[in-house]
Scaffold this motif. Structure first.
Motif, PDB file in Angstrom:
ATOM      1  N   ASP A 131      33.431   7.394  76.835  1.00  0.00           N
ATOM      2  CA  ASP A 131      32.458   6.530  76.170  1.00  0.00           C
ATOM      3  C   ASP A 131      31.177   6.408  76.997  1.00  0.00           C
ATOM      4  OD1 ASP A 131      31.432   4.998  74.109  1.00  0.00           O
ATOM      5  OD2 ASP A 131      32.177   3.105  74.954  1.00  0.00           O
ATOM      6  N   LEU A 132      30.659   7.567  77.400  1.00  0.00           N
ATOM      7  CA  LEU A 132      29.411   7.636  78.156  1.00  0.00           C
ATOM      8  C   LEU A 132      28.412   8.512  77.402  1.00  0.00           C
ATOM      9  CD1 LEU A 132      30.498   8.235  81.876  1.00  0.00           C
ATOM     10  CD2 LEU A 132      29.225   6.267  80.998  1.00  0.00           C
ATOM     11  N   PRO A 133      27.117   8.181  77.480  1.00  0.00           N
ATOM     12  CA  PRO A 133      26.120   9.116  76.943  1.00  0.00           C
ATOM     13  C   PRO A 133      26.254  10.460  77.637  1.00  0.00           C
ATOM     14  CG  PRO A 133      25.114   7.006  77.491  1.00  0.00           C
ATOM     15  CD  PRO A 133      26.502   6.979  78.059  1.00  0.00           C
ATOM     16  N   SER A 134      26.140  11.534  76.865  1.00  0.00           N
ATOM     17  CA  SER A 134      26.315  12.858  77.452  1.00  0.00           C
ATOM     18  C   SER A 134      25.489  13.877  76.693  1.00  0.00           C
ATOM     19  CB  SER A 134      27.801  13.270  77.412  1.00  0.00           C
ATOM     20  OG  SER A 134      28.260  13.362  76.073  1.00  0.00           O
ATOM     21  N   LEU A 135      25.088  14.919  77.408  1.00  0.00           N
ATOM     22  CA  LEU A 135      24.428  16.044  76.755  1.00  0.00           C
ATOM     23  C   LEU A 135      24.841  17.325  77.443  1.00  0.00           C
ATOM     24  CD1 LEU A 135      20.763  16.558  77.836  1.00  0.00           C
ATOM     25  CD2 LEU A 135      22.053  14.657  78.732  1.00  0.00           C
ATOM     26  N   GLY A 136      24.820  18.406  76.670  1.00  0.00           N
ATOM     27  CA  GLY A 136      25.149  19.707  77.199  1.00  0.00           C
ATOM     28  C   GLY A 136      23.902  20.546  77.390  1.00  0.00           C
ATOM     29  N   VAL A 137      23.857  21.260  78.487  1.00  0.00           N
ATOM     30  CA  VAL A 137      22.808  22.249  78.750  1.00  0.00           C
ATOM     31  C   VAL A 137      23.537  23.546  79.072  1.00  0.00           C
ATOM     32  CG1 VAL A 137      20.860  22.916  80.185  1.00  0.00           C
ATOM     33  CG2 VAL A 137      21.173  20.512  79.564  1.00  0.00           C
ATOM     34  N   ALA A 138      23.551  24.464  78.120  1.00  0.00           N
ATOM     35  CA  ALA A 138      24.326  25.694  78.244  1.00  0.00           C
ATOM     36  C   ALA A 138      23.423  26.882  78.528  1.00  0.00           C
ATOM     37  CB  ALA A 138      25.126  25.936  76.971  1.00  0.00           C
ATOM     38  N   LYS A 139      23.969  27.854  79.252  1.00  0.00           N
ATOM     39  CA  LYS A 139      23.203  29.060  79.574  1.00  0.00           C
ATOM     40  C   LYS A 139      23.307  30.122  78.483  1.00  0.00           C
ATOM     41  CE  LYS A 139      25.236  29.420  83.669  1.00  0.00           C
ATOM     42  NZ  LYS A 139      25.872  28.099  83.870  1.00  0.00           N
ATOM     43  N   SER A 140      24.247  29.950  77.564  1.00  0.00           N
ATOM     44  CA  SER A 140      24.396  30.914  76.468  1.00  0.00           C
ATOM     45  C   SER A 140      24.625  30.166  75.165  1.00  0.00           C
ATOM     46  CB  SER A 140      25.546  31.881  76.749  1.00  0.00           C
ATOM     47  OG  SER A 140      26.763  31.176  76.908  1.00  0.00           O
ATOM     48  N   LEU A 141      24.339  30.832  74.081  1.00  0.00           N
ATOM     49  CA  LEU A 141      24.461  30.231  72.753  1.00  0.00           C
ATOM     50  C   LEU A 141      25.862  30.483  72.210  1.00  0.00           C
ATOM     51  CD1 LEU A 141      23.072  28.842  70.336  1.00  0.00           C
ATOM     52  CD2 LEU A 141      22.352  31.115  69.573  1.00  0.00           C
ATOM     53  N   LEU A 142      26.537  29.411  71.828  1.00  0.00           N
ATOM     54  CA  LEU A 142      27.870  29.518  71.255  1.00  0.00           C
ATOM     55  C   LEU A 142      27.838  29.463  69.732  1.00  0.00           C
ATOM     56  CD1 LEU A 142      30.996  29.533  71.548  1.00  0.00           C
ATOM     57  CD2 LEU A 142      30.866  27.019  71.618  1.00  0.00           C
ATOM     58  N   TYR A 143      27.003  28.583  69.181  1.00  0.00           N
ATOM     59  CA  TYR A 143      27.039  28.313  67.744  1.00  0.00           C
ATOM     60  C   TYR A 143      25.658  27.880  67.288  1.00  0.00           C
ATOM     61  CZ  TYR A 143      28.645  26.218  63.334  1.00  0.00           C
ATOM     62  OH  TYR A 143      28.836  25.900  62.004  1.00  0.00           O
ATOM     63  N   GLY A 144      25.294  28.295  66.087  1.00  0.00           N
ATOM     64  CA  GLY A 144      23.979  27.970  65.552  1.00  0.00           C
ATOM     65  C   GLY A 144      22.991  29.093  65.815  1.00  0.00           C
ATOM     66  N   ARG A 145      21.776  28.881  65.327  1.00  0.00           N
ATOM     67  CA  ARG A 145      20.727  29.891  65.490  1.00  0.00           C
ATOM     68  C   ARG A 145      19.393  29.197  65.684  1.00  0.00           C
ATOM     69  NH1 ARG A 145      17.784  29.693  60.998  1.00  0.00           N
ATOM     70  NH2 ARG A 145      18.743  28.840  59.104  1.00  0.00           N
ATOM     71  N   PRO A 146      18.521  29.739  66.530  1.00  0.00           N
ATOM     72  CA  PRO A 146      17.164  29.184  66.625  1.00  0.00           C
ATOM     73  C   PRO A 146      16.426  29.397  65.308  1.00  0.00           C
ATOM     74  CG  PRO A 146      17.684  30.570  68.515  1.00  0.00           C
ATOM     75  CD  PRO A 146      18.754  30.813  67.508  1.00  0.00           C
ATOM     76  N   GLU A 147      15.668  28.399  64.893  1.00  0.00           N
ATOM     77  CA  GLU A 147      14.973  28.526  63.606  1.00  0.00           C
ATOM     78  C   GLU A 147      13.726  29.396  63.694  1.00  0.00           C
ATOM     79  OE1 GLU A 147      13.406  24.908  62.022  1.00  0.00           O
ATOM     80  OE2 GLU A 147      12.614  24.206  63.935  1.00  0.00           O
ATOM     81  N   ALA A 148      13.293  29.758  64.907  1.00  0.00           N
ATOM     82  CA  ALA A 148      12.107  30.598  65.093  1.00  0.00           C
ATOM     83  C   ALA A 148      12.188  31.227  66.474  1.00  0.00           C
ATOM     84  CB  ALA A 148      10.840  29.755  64.960  1.00  0.00           C
ATOM     85  N   PRO A 149      11.399  32.267  66.729  1.00  0.00           N
ATOM     86  CA  PRO A 149      11.350  32.822  68.085  1.00  0.00           C
ATOM     87  C   PRO A 149      10.873  31.764  69.080  1.00  0.00           C
ATOM     88  CG  PRO A 149      10.355  34.333  66.504  1.00  0.00           C
ATOM     89  CD  PRO A 149      10.584  33.054  65.769  1.00  0.00           C
ATOM     90  N   LEU A 150      11.440  31.811  70.266  1.00  0.00           N
ATOM     91  CA  LEU A 150      11.096  30.838  71.303  1.00  0.00           C
ATOM     92  C   LEU A 150       9.932  31.351  72.138  1.00  0.00           C
ATOM     93  CD1 LEU A 150      11.833  28.184  72.788  1.00  0.00           C
ATOM     94  CD2 LEU A 150      13.389  29.542  74.206  1.00  0.00           C
ATOM     95  N   PRO A 151       8.822  30.615  72.195  1.00  0.00           N
ATOM     96  CA  PRO A 151       7.698  31.045  73.035  1.00  0.00           C
ATOM     97  C   PRO A 151       8.097  31.163  74.508  1.00  0.00           C
ATOM     98  CG  PRO A 151       7.017  29.321  71.506  1.00  0.00           C
ATOM     99  CD  PRO A 151       8.511  29.400  71.424  1.00  0.00           C
ATOM    100  N   GLN A 152       7.312  31.931  75.263  1.00  0.00           N
ATOM    101  CA  GLN A 152       7.616  32.176  76.666  1.00  0.00           C
ATOM    102  C   GLN A 152       7.157  31.047  77.590  1.00  0.00           C
ATOM    103  OE1 GLN A 152       9.313  34.686  78.118  1.00  0.00           O
ATOM    104  NE2 GLN A 152       9.782  35.592  76.124  1.00  0.00           N
ATOM    105  N   GLU A 153       6.331  30.138  77.093  1.00  0.00           N
ATOM    106  CA  GLU A 153       5.771  29.096  77.951  1.00  0.00           C
ATOM    107  C   GLU A 153       6.830  28.091  78.398  1.00  0.00           C
ATOM    108  OE1 GLU A 153       2.692  31.016  75.658  1.00  0.00           O
ATOM    109  OE2 GLU A 153       4.476  29.896  74.990  1.00  0.00           O
ATOM    110  N   ALA A 154       6.676  27.595  79.622  1.00  0.00           N
ATOM    111  CA  ALA A 154       7.578  26.564  80.141  1.00  0.00           C
ATOM    112  C   ALA A 154       7.513  25.324  79.258  1.00  0.00           C
ATOM    113  CB  ALA A 154       7.187  26.203  81.567  1.00  0.00           C
ATOM    114  N   GLY A 155       8.674  24.773  78.970  1.00  0.00           N
ATOM    115  CA  GLY A 155       8.750  23.558  78.162  1.00  0.00           C
ATOM    116  C   GLY A 155       8.832  23.797  76.672  1.00  0.00           C
ATOM    117  N   SER A 156       8.698  25.047  76.236  1.00  0.00           N
ATOM    118  CA  SER A 156       8.744  25.327  74.807  1.00  0.00           C
ATOM    119  C   SER A 156      10.170  25.156  74.292  1.00  0.00           C
ATOM    120  CB  SER A 156       8.218  26.726  74.508  1.00  0.00           C
ATOM    121  OG  SER A 156       8.999  27.703  75.185  1.00  0.00           O
TER     122      SER A 156
END
Length: 226
Positions: A131-156
């Protein structure tokens, strides 16, 4: 910190049923604004060796505070089955969290949140269990798809969508030109708020610094078993 026992399912059917039940308890709302003390979690395993998990207690203004270690013998591990990784790793993570001198306010996990075929990756599983707030930061994609190409800029960032169009999180470029990370909420945090928190984390390389330290500590702990 007080940690409830982790149930070990006796069959794949029981594991899938428990995962489905826990996914119904995930809360996709909440902000991590004001959170300062987090536990960054990473695990490492090599065939023939125990699985080791590390919890780095990290203060967002003061840096790393302490490290907890959890070790589970290979013979005691839940089988490696895609989509059921949390049953394999969570016992070691909980042992590592027990070793910390104080409880974190939130969990930052190397793995998936709701960007998972049944909506309960390791970040969600641990978040609901504790019962703690949590988030995942994964190095690879398991499920789903990006809705558009990801720009190369930091923070995109671009949204990750499920096959039926539900938002699951974000593909996120932490540094210019590096491979993306996949950020998804686990429990008690919203999709947008999970990305905002990930963006605000100190980041010198590809991984946010708390997770990078957890990754290094997990590798060091595994090598110490040789």
């Amino acid at each position: 910190m007080e940690i409830p026992p982790f149930p070990k399912p006796e069959s794949l059917e029981a594991a899938f049923a428990l995962q489905k039940a826990l996914a119904q308890r995930v809360v996709l709302a909440g902000s991590l604004e004001g959170v300062r003390r987090i536990a960054a979690l990473d695990a490492s395993h090599k065939r023939g060796k125990p699985l080791v998990a590390v919890a780095v207690l990290y203060h967002l203004e003061r840096g790393p505070l302490s490290v907890g270690l959890g070790v589970v013998p290979e013979a005691a591990l839940f089988p490696y089955i895609p989509g059921l990784l949390s049953f394999r790793e969570a016992p070691a993570y909980l042992e590592a969290l027990r070793a910390l001198p104080e409880a974190p306010e939130a969990l930052l996990v190397d793995g998936q949140g709701i960007a998972h075929p049944r909506g309960l990756g390791i970040a969600g599983h641990l978040g609901v269990h504790l019962d703690l707030p949590s988030l995942g930061v994964a190095k690879s994609l398991l499920y789903g798809r990006p809705e558009a190409p990801l720009p190369q800029e930091a923070g995109s960032a671009v949204r990750l969508l499920s096959p039926d169009g539900r938002p699951l999180g974000y593909a996120y470029r932490s540094r210019a030109g590096v491979k993306p990370l996949y950020v998804s909420p686990g429990h008690r945090v919203g999709v947008e708020e999970a990305l905002a928190f990930a963006r605000a984390l100190p980041t010198r390389f590809r991984l946010p610094e708390p997770l990078r330290l957890a990754h290094l500590e997990a590798g060091k702990a595994l090598r110490a078993l040789d």
